[in-house]
Scaffold this active site. Sequence first.
Site, PDB file in Angstrom:
ATOM      1  NE  ARG A 158       2.508  -4.681 -10.710  1.00  0.00           N
ATOM      2  CZ  ARG A 158       1.467  -5.475 -10.387  1.00  0.00           C
ATOM      3  NH1 ARG A 158       0.247  -5.215 -10.840  1.00  0.00           N
ATOM      4  NH2 ARG A 158       1.626  -6.487  -9.584  1.00  0.00           N
ATOM      5  CB  SER A 206       8.766  -6.111  -8.813  1.00  0.00           C
ATOM      6  OG  SER A 206       8.369  -7.060  -7.856  1.00  0.00           O
ATOM      7  CD  GLU A 277       6.220  -3.258 -11.201  1.00  0.00           C
ATOM      8  OE1 GLU A 277       6.336  -4.485 -11.328  1.00  0.00           O
ATOM      9  OE2 GLU A 277       5.757  -2.709 -10.180  1.00  0.00           O
TER      10      GLU A 277
HETATM   11  C1  LIG Z   1       9.162  -2.544  -0.992  1.00  0.00           C
HETATM   12  C2  LIG Z   1       8.227  -2.316  -2.162  1.00  0.00           C
HETATM   13  C3  LIG Z   1       7.224  -3.216  -2.433  1.00  0.00           C
HETATM   14  C4  LIG Z   1       6.354  -3.036  -3.511  1.00  0.00           C
HETATM   15  N1  LIG Z   1       5.378  -3.952  -3.736  1.00  0.00           N
HETATM   16  C5  LIG Z   1       4.525  -3.765  -4.786  1.00  0.00           C
HETATM   17  C6  LIG Z   1       3.472  -4.705  -5.035  1.00  0.00           C
HETATM   18  O1  LIG Z   1       3.291  -5.680  -4.318  1.00  0.00           O
HETATM   19  N2  LIG Z   1       2.664  -4.468  -6.100  1.00  0.00           N
HETATM   20  C7  LIG Z   1       2.823  -3.380  -6.921  1.00  0.00           C
HETATM   21  O2  LIG Z   1       2.039  -3.219  -7.877  1.00  0.00           O
HETATM   22  N3  LIG Z   1       3.803  -2.478  -6.697  1.00  0.00           N
HETATM   23  C8  LIG Z   1       4.645  -2.646  -5.657  1.00  0.00           C
HETATM   24  N4  LIG Z   1       5.654  -1.729  -5.444  1.00  0.00           N
HETATM   25  C9  LIG Z   1       5.814  -0.601  -6.378  1.00  0.00           C
HETATM   26  C10 LIG Z   1       5.062   0.689  -5.965  1.00  0.00           C
HETATM   27  O3  LIG Z   1       4.885   0.736  -4.570  1.00  0.00           O
HETATM   28  C11 LIG Z   1       3.704   0.823  -6.651  1.00  0.00           C
HETATM   29  O4  LIG Z   1       3.846   0.854  -8.051  1.00  0.00           O
HETATM   30  C12 LIG Z   1       2.976   2.088  -6.191  1.00  0.00           C
HETATM   31  O5  LIG Z   1       1.622   1.984  -6.530  1.00  0.00           O
HETATM   32  C13 LIG Z   1       3.552   3.367  -6.778  1.00  0.00           C
HETATM   33  O6  LIG Z   1       2.928   4.485  -6.137  1.00  0.00           O
HETATM   34  P1  LIG Z   1       3.729   5.834  -5.870  1.00  0.00           P
HETATM   35  O7  LIG Z   1       2.769   6.842  -5.339  1.00  0.00           O
HETATM   36  O8  LIG Z   1       4.935   5.578  -5.048  1.00  0.00           O
HETATM   37  O9  LIG Z   1       4.135   6.225  -7.354  1.00  0.00           O
HETATM   38  P2  LIG Z   1       5.444   7.016  -7.791  1.00  0.00           P
HETATM   39  O10 LIG Z   1       6.632   6.125  -7.659  1.00  0.00           O
HETATM   40  O11 LIG Z   1       5.499   8.340  -7.141  1.00  0.00           O
HETATM   41  O12 LIG Z   1       5.135   7.210  -9.356  1.00  0.00           O
HETATM   42  C14 LIG Z   1       5.060   6.103 -10.223  1.00  0.00           C
HETATM   43  C15 LIG Z   1       4.532   6.594 -11.577  1.00  0.00           C
HETATM   44  O13 LIG Z   1       3.200   7.035 -11.421  1.00  0.00           O
HETATM   45  C16 LIG Z   1       3.072   8.414 -11.763  1.00  0.00           C
HETATM   46  N5  LIG Z   1       2.158   9.023 -10.772  1.00  0.00           N
HETATM   47  C17 LIG Z   1       2.236   8.957  -9.415  1.00  0.00           C
HETATM   48  N6  LIG Z   1       1.198   9.600  -8.864  1.00  0.00           N
HETATM   49  C18 LIG Z   1       0.461  10.080  -9.895  1.00  0.00           C
HETATM   50  C19 LIG Z   1      -0.742  10.845  -9.990  1.00  0.00           C
HETATM   51  N7  LIG Z   1      -1.410  11.248  -8.898  1.00  0.00           N
HETATM   52  N8  LIG Z   1      -1.213  11.166 -11.223  1.00  0.00           N
HETATM   53  C20 LIG Z   1      -0.550  10.781 -12.350  1.00  0.00           C
HETATM   54  N9  LIG Z   1       0.586  10.073 -12.335  1.00  0.00           N
HETATM   55  C21 LIG Z   1       1.085   9.724 -11.113  1.00  0.00           C
HETATM   56  C22 LIG Z   1       4.467   8.996 -11.695  1.00  0.00           C
HETATM   57  O14 LIG Z   1       4.600  10.108 -12.568  1.00  0.00           O
HETATM   58  C23 LIG Z   1       5.310   7.796 -12.120  1.00  0.00           C
HETATM   59  O15 LIG Z   1       5.322   7.694 -13.525  1.00  0.00           O
HETATM   60  C24 LIG Z   1       6.510  -1.892  -4.353  1.00  0.00           C
HETATM   61  C25 LIG Z   1       7.525  -0.956  -4.072  1.00  0.00           C
HETATM   62  C26 LIG Z   1       8.382  -1.164  -2.983  1.00  0.00           C
HETATM   63  C27 LIG Z   1       9.448  -0.134  -2.691  1.00  0.00           C
END
Ligand SMILES: Cc1cc2nc3c(=O)[nH]c(=O)nc-3n(C[C@H](O)[C@H](O)[C@H](O)COP(=O)(O)OP(=O)(O)OC[C@H]3O[C@@H](n4cnc5c(N)ncnc54)[C@H](O)[C@@H]3O)c2cc1C
Length: 286
Positions: A158, A206, A277
């Site tokens: 992660r 999670s 996380e």
């Molecule tokens: C229903 C549900 C199920 C999920 N299942 C999983 C799973 O199976 N596996 C898993 O690993 N995760 C899971 N997640 C968590 C999440 O979806 C992942 O971590 C996802 O990859 C986050 O992407 P995001 O664009 O939404 O990031 P954000 O929530 O927008 O950001 C997360 C972090 O990344 C940084 N960030 C985002 N984009 C960038 C960028 N372009 N450059 C630099 N930093 C950046 C942000 O500053 C922040 O610190 C789940 C979430 C939900 C709601």
Amino acid sequence: MAGYSTIKAGGPAAALIEPRSMAELAALVRGLHENRVKWMVLGGGSNVLVADEGFAGVVLHLGRRFGAIAEAGGQDGSVLVTVEAGCSLARLVNWCLERELAGLEFASGIPGSIGGAVVMNAGAWGREIGSLVEKVTVVDGDGNIAGIEGASIPFRYRSWGLAEQVVAAVTLRLEKGRRQEIEAACHELARRRRGTQPLDKPSAGSFFKNPPAGPAAGKLIEDAGLKGYRIGDAMVSPKHANFIVNMGHASAADLLALMDVVREKVMAMSGIWLEPEVRIIGDRKG
Ligand SMILES: Cc1cc2nc3c(=O)[nH]c(=O)nc-3n(C[C@H](O)[C@H](O)[C@H](O)COP(=O)(O)OP(=O)(O)OC[C@H]3O[C@@H](n4cnc5c(N)ncnc54)[C@H](O)[C@@H]3O)c2cc1C
């Protein structure tokens, strides 16, 4: 920021900007740096919890406007795909399915953007996005654009293991596959997700990382008797104990108070201090 996070809570940002090109993004970061303005990047907001007090800085939101996908050649029977950071994983998985490119099936059902997925090293079913990354284009804190080889990125559980900077685009190495097989794998994994996760309620996925050894976070929380435990509209999901869900109008304070209770009760029961996380953003008072 509640409208920009899947858990649907959190106070305002001072400003939110949606860059539409690499040049715009780099110029923005440079300008913010020169003017000493605090900033952060947000993708799909599916792994963040913003405090009710909000974020006293500029949010650079990379979304659909920053989401081009293109094939970038191939090598040794594999196909390289370059995608801008704001593209949603869902759209990318679908794009790959249409072109019969295999490798990303495990990511089917993970919300958020590809940029967020790389920074979080998103994974499921024993696979992680880091294993597919050939190259990342970043914008550093001074606004300079640079390329980083995937092999030199110290991906771990992660996290991509690098200092904070903007992921602007990602090149993935995928394989030629068969549509039917790719589609069947995506459907099967989506079915398993629906069976085990509370997808009908707002959450950030999670909430806690699994400890390096021993039972998973969800099992520890369940064993502490916390399934269904509630503070205001924040609840430990009865379906999956590692999901903290928003039952309607949970404030970030409710969600954070529940996070504290979970950590303390799990600590008392097992001696394990769970690490979130979910990235907690902004200044939390109290
Ligand atoms: C229903 C549900 C199920 C999920 N299942 C999983 C799973 O199976 N596996 C898993 O690993 N995760 C899971 N997640 C968590 C999440 O979806 C992942 O971590 C996802 O990859 C986050 O992407 P995001 O664009 O939404 O990031 P954000 O929530 O927008 O950001 C997360 C972090 O990344 C940084 N960030 C985002 N984009 C960038 C960028 N372009 N450059 C630099 N930093 C950046 C942000 O500053 C922040 O610190 C789940 C979430 C939900 C709601």
